[in-house]
Motif scaffolding. Sequence first.
Motif, PDB file in Angstrom:
ATOM      1  N   THR A 540      38.765 -46.770  12.304  1.00 56.90           N
ATOM      2  CA  THR A 540      38.535 -45.613  13.161  1.00 56.90           C
ATOM      3  C   THR A 540      39.887 -45.142  13.690  1.00 56.90           C
ATOM      4  OG1 THR A 540      37.180 -44.750  14.976  1.00 56.90           O
ATOM      5  CG2 THR A 540      38.189 -46.903  15.328  1.00 56.90           C
ATOM      6  N   LEU A 542      42.220 -43.669  17.255  1.00 52.57           N
ATOM      7  CA  LEU A 542      42.281 -43.847  18.709  1.00 52.57           C
ATOM      8  C   LEU A 542      42.610 -42.559  19.447  1.00 52.57           C
ATOM      9  CD1 LEU A 542      44.230 -47.249  18.760  1.00 52.57           C
ATOM     10  CD2 LEU A 542      41.762 -46.895  19.004  1.00 52.57           C
ATOM     11  N   PRO A 570      38.227 -39.315  18.012  1.00 52.63           N
ATOM     12  CA  PRO A 570      37.374 -40.511  18.143  1.00 52.63           C
ATOM     13  C   PRO A 570      36.122 -40.206  18.964  1.00 52.63           C
ATOM     14  CG  PRO A 570      39.274 -40.670  19.595  1.00 52.63           C
ATOM     15  CD  PRO A 570      39.463 -39.415  18.795  1.00 52.63           C
ATOM     16  N   ASP A 618      32.821 -43.740  13.562  1.00 52.26           N
ATOM     17  CA  ASP A 618      33.027 -43.370  14.970  1.00 52.26           C
ATOM     18  C   ASP A 618      34.009 -42.214  15.130  1.00 52.26           C
ATOM     19  OD1 ASP A 618      31.444 -45.594  15.261  1.00 52.26           O
ATOM     20  OD2 ASP A 618      33.034 -46.906  15.964  1.00 52.26           O
ATOM     21  N   VAL A 619      33.900 -41.217  14.225  1.00 49.72           N
ATOM     22  CA  VAL A 619      34.775 -40.043  14.343  1.00 49.72           C
ATOM     23  C   VAL A 619      33.929 -38.774  14.317  1.00 49.72           C
ATOM     24  CG1 VAL A 619      36.816 -41.125  13.312  1.00 49.72           C
ATOM     25  CG2 VAL A 619      35.174 -39.941  11.835  1.00 49.72           C
ATOM     26  N   ASN A 654      45.586 -45.620  14.102  1.00 46.81           N
ATOM     27  CA  ASN A 654      44.403 -46.180  13.442  1.00 46.81           C
ATOM     28  C   ASN A 654      44.052 -47.566  13.960  1.00 46.81           C
ATOM     29  OD1 ASN A 654      43.667 -44.234  11.105  1.00 46.81           O
ATOM     30  ND2 ASN A 654      45.890 -44.341  11.078  1.00 46.81           N
TER      31      ASN A 654
END
Length: 750
Positions: A540, A542, A570, A618-619, A654
């Motif tokens: 994912t 940050l 994110p 989770d994006v 990342n």
Amino acid sequence: MLSNLRIFAVNPRKISSLHINNMYCSRITSSLKRIKTHVPLGRNYSSLPGLIGNDIKSLHSIISPPVAKIRNIGIMAHIDAGKTTTTERILYYSGYTRSLGDVDDGDTVTDFMAQERERGITIQSAAVTFDWKGYRVNLIDTPGHVDFTLEVERCLRVLDGAVAVFDASAGVEAQTLTVWRQADKHQIPRICFLNKMDKTGASFNYAVESIREKLKAKPLLLQLPIGEAKNFKGVVDVVRKEKLLWNSNSDDGKDFERKPLLEMSDPELLKETTEARNALIEQLQTAIHRVTLARMAVPVLCGSALKNKGVQPLLDAVTMYLPSPEERNYEFLQWYKDDLCALAFKVLHDKQRGPLVFMRIYSGMIKPQSAIHNINGNCTERISRLLLPFADQHVEIPSLTAGNIALTVGLKHTATGDTIVSSKSSALAAARRAGREGEKKHEQNSEAERLLLAGVEIPEPVFFCTIEPPSVAKQPDLDHALKCLQREDPSLKVKLDPDSGQTVLCGMGELHIEIIHDRIKREYGLETYLGPLQVAYRETILNPVRATDTLDRTLGDKRHLVTVELEVKPMETSSVTPVIEYAESVSEDILKGSREAIENGIHSACLQGPLLGSPVQDVAITLHSLIIHPGTSSTMISACVSRCIQKALKKADNQVLEPLMNLEVTVTRDYLSPVLADLAQRRGNIQEIQTRQDNRVVIGFVPLAEIMGYSTVLRTLTSGSATFALELSNYQAMNPQDQSTLLSRRSGLT
């Protein structure tokens, strides 16, 4: 009609996944008594399932039982609670087998795969049809091992009731919680059977209390044990105030007697029984049936399947307290009226007959040589033959009605979770009815969504490894084998590594992949080679990042030009697939013709992250600008969007996500310290330590990467006395140090 009935018997030693190599067929004529079914192994099956000696028990009900007399049930539990042994006793007492099968001896009816018999565990669910006191029971024995949770899930989807089997010495265990939650999801009424009452450490009160505390269920004590552990002799029927005592001289447990409880001979037992009886809010069987169906309470019975005690009353309880198909409320049935509506819930591949599809019929009727329409696949197929599944025997039948579970032959494209109807026109008619109903309730659903029965949620795999054939010439054979196995087992994923060109197997655990490897060798004759087992990480980001990209290519005399600007950010909530949003600046006219191409590009880009090449989750992705030159192909649009996202992901900070497992270790007090010390070295996080009889139960979390090969280590640490259960909890971010170590190891620097 009976002249069309045929029976098939199979040698279970040569069968795997219902692959039928030796098939014996005999037509039923007017002289039914002469039929004999030959099954090697020394197991004696009745001449036709349901016939005892010369007693033609229920031939008519084999073909068309009244729907009120049908029970579709499953047996579910934690691994090694005694599900398969209980099923074997049920088959024996109902007259469908002549000898008692034993898991340890590898001669059970429902565990017919070679891998199941060698390991003494259930891997694939097996369907068994039998009669009991005028009722037709379709029973499915399901796996208890966490690697095969999908098998439980897809079977619960089509059942009307379930029997939850518990080890009376352990009560509620890790996988018990999992299957109980699955049954809750499908709103299935249940009966509890406290098995192994003869086992050292068995405690009826402890097991009942664990049901109350851990499952948050209300136990209805319909039975009490007479003695526990080695003193277990029988049970007390609380409703009838009778003792059921099994004859100690009887080898098979068929002989037992009912005796009334008398104050003179059993004052203490009578007192306990009276108290338990008074605790039942409703004392009649119809009331117990009603609260069970409403899932307000669960009837509790006890016994020992291995010692042949308590199984017959369990069968009585199944028929009395679990629902018939007509007592289950399925809203979609009103749309189909009397037309066919069925759900394909399992596919097996047979070398001789092709795909065998298990179906639950909700309405209408299925006949051989009839055409059916698959709503999911939007295709029409023809059923060549119709069978009733008797685990390792199949009875061919001329038709089957609503409420039953059928095995169909001839369907080439139907897969797990597909909705089956009689024709496309039938589906359209049902859609119109559903549409009118939806308008009344002001619901906005597409026709397809209203018609599709809820399928099965396929869990994401957590392990993967490469698989190679013995030679390049055998690659097509391997591809065929994997295609067949994938259709049987939706939790098995197969993909091609874009860099190395190798085939990659993705599965639910070490045992899952080991079983697949073994089946390819035994069933398809391929000696394949597996690469090292690896953990399926995720990635994912940050921080939010914007990127722009332009793709300009001329192919022939046509120019393809696309410019994309988008933002990747994110998400706070977990989502396996990217959430796609469109800015107001992007016109609807452009989206109308290119939305599918855009979303294909987004999903394609998120399959491989920049750190490990693992899927990105989770994006959220927002498209801010899209300029398309006239005549640009959708493939070029997808390629540009995909490249732009890859560019954005590389610019972002990342993060690697690793699978975190729920772990439950049951260990004696003597070995508790070394087990805790070992878990600390594996980055384990201990949540609590419970007391279960004389044992300690360690509950916590541990990264999957740290638990590979744990069974061997635990066996060594505890001299083989401890057991453990694993289940995927979620994906969590690795700390910077562990992530750095992982990336260095992957890049070959350490």
